[in-house]
Scaffold this active site. Structure first.
Site, PDB file in Angstrom:
ATOM      1  CE1 TYR A 167      18.461  10.085   2.556  1.00 19.25           C
ATOM      2  CE2 TYR A 167      20.702   9.249   2.367  1.00 19.25           C
ATOM      3  CZ  TYR A 167      19.778  10.241   2.148  1.00 19.25           C
ATOM      4  OH  TYR A 167      20.169  11.400   1.527  1.00 19.25           O
ATOM      5  CE  LYS A 205      19.734  15.278   5.382  1.00 20.14           C
ATOM      6  NZ  LYS A 205      19.673  13.835   5.392  1.00 20.14           N
ATOM      7  CG  ASP A 230      21.450   6.993   8.990  1.00 19.17           C
ATOM      8  OD1 ASP A 230      21.392   7.985   9.734  1.00 19.17           O
ATOM      9  OD2 ASP A 230      21.401   7.073   7.749  1.00 19.17           O
ATOM     10  NE  ARG A 261      45.272  13.065   1.243  1.00 15.26           N
ATOM     11  CZ  ARG A 261      46.454  12.446   1.415  1.00 15.26           C
ATOM     12  NH1 ARG A 261      46.626  11.607   2.417  1.00 15.26           N
ATOM     13  NH2 ARG A 261      47.446  12.660   0.593  1.00 15.26           N
TER      14      ARG A 261
HETATM   15  C1  LIG Z   1      20.068  12.899   4.451  1.00 12.13           C
HETATM   16  C2  LIG Z   1      20.352  11.599   5.071  1.00 12.13           C
HETATM   17  C3  LIG Z   1      21.591  10.979   4.911  1.00 12.13           C
HETATM   18  C4  LIG Z   1      22.644  11.495   3.976  1.00 12.13           C
HETATM   19  O1  LIG Z   1      23.136  12.700   4.283  1.00 12.13           O
HETATM   20  P1  LIG Z   1      23.830  13.684   3.230  1.00 12.13           P
HETATM   21  O2  LIG Z   1      24.608  14.565   4.123  1.00 12.13           O
HETATM   22  O3  LIG Z   1      22.720  14.353   2.496  1.00 12.13           O
HETATM   23  O4  LIG Z   1      24.687  12.853   2.327  1.00 12.13           O
HETATM   24  C5  LIG Z   1      21.815   9.796   5.585  1.00 12.13           C
HETATM   25  N1  LIG Z   1      20.873   9.238   6.358  1.00 12.13           N
HETATM   26  C6  LIG Z   1      19.667   9.787   6.522  1.00 12.13           C
HETATM   27  C7  LIG Z   1      18.678   9.114   7.400  1.00 12.13           C
HETATM   28  C8  LIG Z   1      19.358  10.975   5.877  1.00 12.13           C
HETATM   29  O5  LIG Z   1      18.135  11.498   5.992  1.00 12.13           O
END
Ligand SMILES: *Cc1c(COP(=O)(O)O)cnc(C)c1O
Length: 414
Positions: free
Chosen positions: A128, A225, A200, A74
């Site tokens: 988001y 992403k 973020d 973990r």
């Molecule tokens: C897609 C996204 C997330 C979340 O990511 P996941 O890996 O799909 O959970 C968080 N913040 C933004 C701005 C996003 O576009």
């Protein structure tokens, strides 16, 4: 790679500041010889149990809760440590990075590291959607109050603080509507009020925006992403300075958050080419945004790199790069017209997420997702409401433009 001192005693406790450019760091980061061995990449260490040589080693193992120290699955192994260290090295000011099974898990990990029942969190109105839902759902159930604010209105932001405000959740640019906000100014206000700033940073990645050099305490990224980059991986990360990294780590360990070594290896593979992929998709996105701006079907093209797009001047001031994610809003078309447009596209897959090598399209109606800011924004035509988000991949931009052009024609032919 440059011969770095081999330090089996674990995390060096901070990003390297050797003056090398981000593109170079992207290649070298996290590749410690003791983790890679004689090959280029750290192997996939599949492990739940880590074995100890004897009782003394078992006792010693309990003393070091840090990446770089074997303990139990973990807490990861070299594959995950290499990825976490690479991400830390890309964000000067970070002391460490925690990995999560998705970007949403990383957002939850960061907010739960700072918030407690009775606290207030200020959340940017263009967050988001799952961040918004987390704030009004999970956090609310825990007795944490979320208040949404307009990131472009510093006066009301400052007035939104109270003695219970513990954290501010920022995102830059905003999801879907792509406004760029003044993070250093908002962070300065938040700090003055004793609040912790979480950003973020998924859109820009540390290649395009340095969170800790612009006043943030924690930076979250969906590695799904740009880092993954190939639409075959879900993962998230949260980084922070020494104090917040320790809190992130404790919280993630309490929640039992882990990522698999196979996924970490995929993320490392994606990371090495992220710079060139982003350069290409950023250039294509700007070309496409400029083309969209000239179309009569389009009321507004929303792309931070585009002069005239909301907050473009701040993007120029604070960012060192962009990406392929942009939006536009139709001029006076209805839902059915938008559906015809999307259905007519051939090179854009219809689907969520972004940052992959392939282009994607999704519809949005920001009015349903805002409570502190009007949509359409003040001064826009009333009928500039329905939006489309495009994730520009690595295809040739002239082919993408031709596809968009024929889809506009199909939309209005009906
Ligand atoms: C897609 C996204 C997330 C979340 O990511 P996941 O890996 O799909 O959970 C968080 N913040 C933004 C701005 C996003 O576009």
């Amino acid at each position: 790679m440059g011969r770095r001192p081999c330090n089996p005693q674990g995390n060096r406790g901070g990003a390297v500041s050797d003056g090398r450019k981000p593109g170079t760091r992207l290649v070298e980061a996290g590749r410690r010889p003791e983790w890679t061995g004689p090959v280029v990449n750290p192997p996939v260490w599949r492990a739940s149990t880590h074995l100890y040589a004897n009782m003394a080693a078992l006792d010693e193992g309990k003393k070091h809760n840090a990446d770089g120290h074997f303990f139990y699955g973990r807490r990861g192994a070299p594959t995950q440590w290499a990825l976490a260290e690479a991400l830390t090295e890309l964000g000067p000011g970070a002391a460490g990075t925690v990995l999560y099974p998705s970007g949403v898990a990383a957002i939850a990990g960061a907010l739960l590291a700072v918030l407690a029942p009775g606290d207030v969190v200020l959340v940017t109105d263009n967050a988001y959607e799952p961040t918004r839902l987390m704030a009004t759902g999970l956090l609310k159930r825990m007795g944490i109050e979320a208040r949404f604010f307009d990131p472009l209105d510093h006066t009301s932001f400052e007035l939104a603080f109270c003695e219970r405000t513990r954290a501010v959740m920022l995102e830059n640019p905003g999801s879907l509507t792509m406004e760029v906000c003044d993070v250093p100014a908002l962070a300065a206000i938040a700090r003055g009020q004793g609040a912790t700033v979480v950003l973020d940073n998924t859109w820009a990645s540390p290649l395009g925006f340095q969170p800790f050099q612009h006043g943030c305490d924690m930076a979250v990224m969906s590695l799904t992403k740009h880092v993954g980059g190939h639409s075959d991986l879900m993962m998230g990360s949260a980084s922070g300075g020494a104090r917040w990294h320790a809190r992130l780590r404790q919280t993630a360990q309490s929640l039992g958050q882990v990522v698999s070594p196979d996924d970490a290896a995929l993320a490392l593979r994606g990371l090495r080419t992220m710079g060139v992929r982003l350069e290409r998709s950023t250039a294509s996105a700007l070309t496409i945004a400029q083309w969209l701006e000239g179309r009569e079907e389009v009321a507004r093209a929303l792309c931070p790199m585009l002069p005239g797009s909301p907050g473009h001047e701040i993007w120029q001031r604070d960012f060192t790069g962009g990406c392929g994610l942009l939006s536009f809003v139709f001029a006076g078309r209805d839902d059915a017209a938008r559906a015809r447009f999307i259905d007519a596209l051939n090179l854009f897959g219809i689907g969520y997420s972004w940052g992959g090598f392939e282009s994607l399209v999704t519809p949005f109606d920001a009015g349903e997702l805002r409570s502190a800011t009007p949509w359409p924004p003040t001064g826009w035509p009333d009928d500039a409401r329905l939006g489309v988000r495009l994730s520009i991949g690595l295809e040739d931009s002239s082919d993408l433009i031709a596809d968009l052009a024929q889809a506009f024609a199909a939309m209005d032919a009906a």
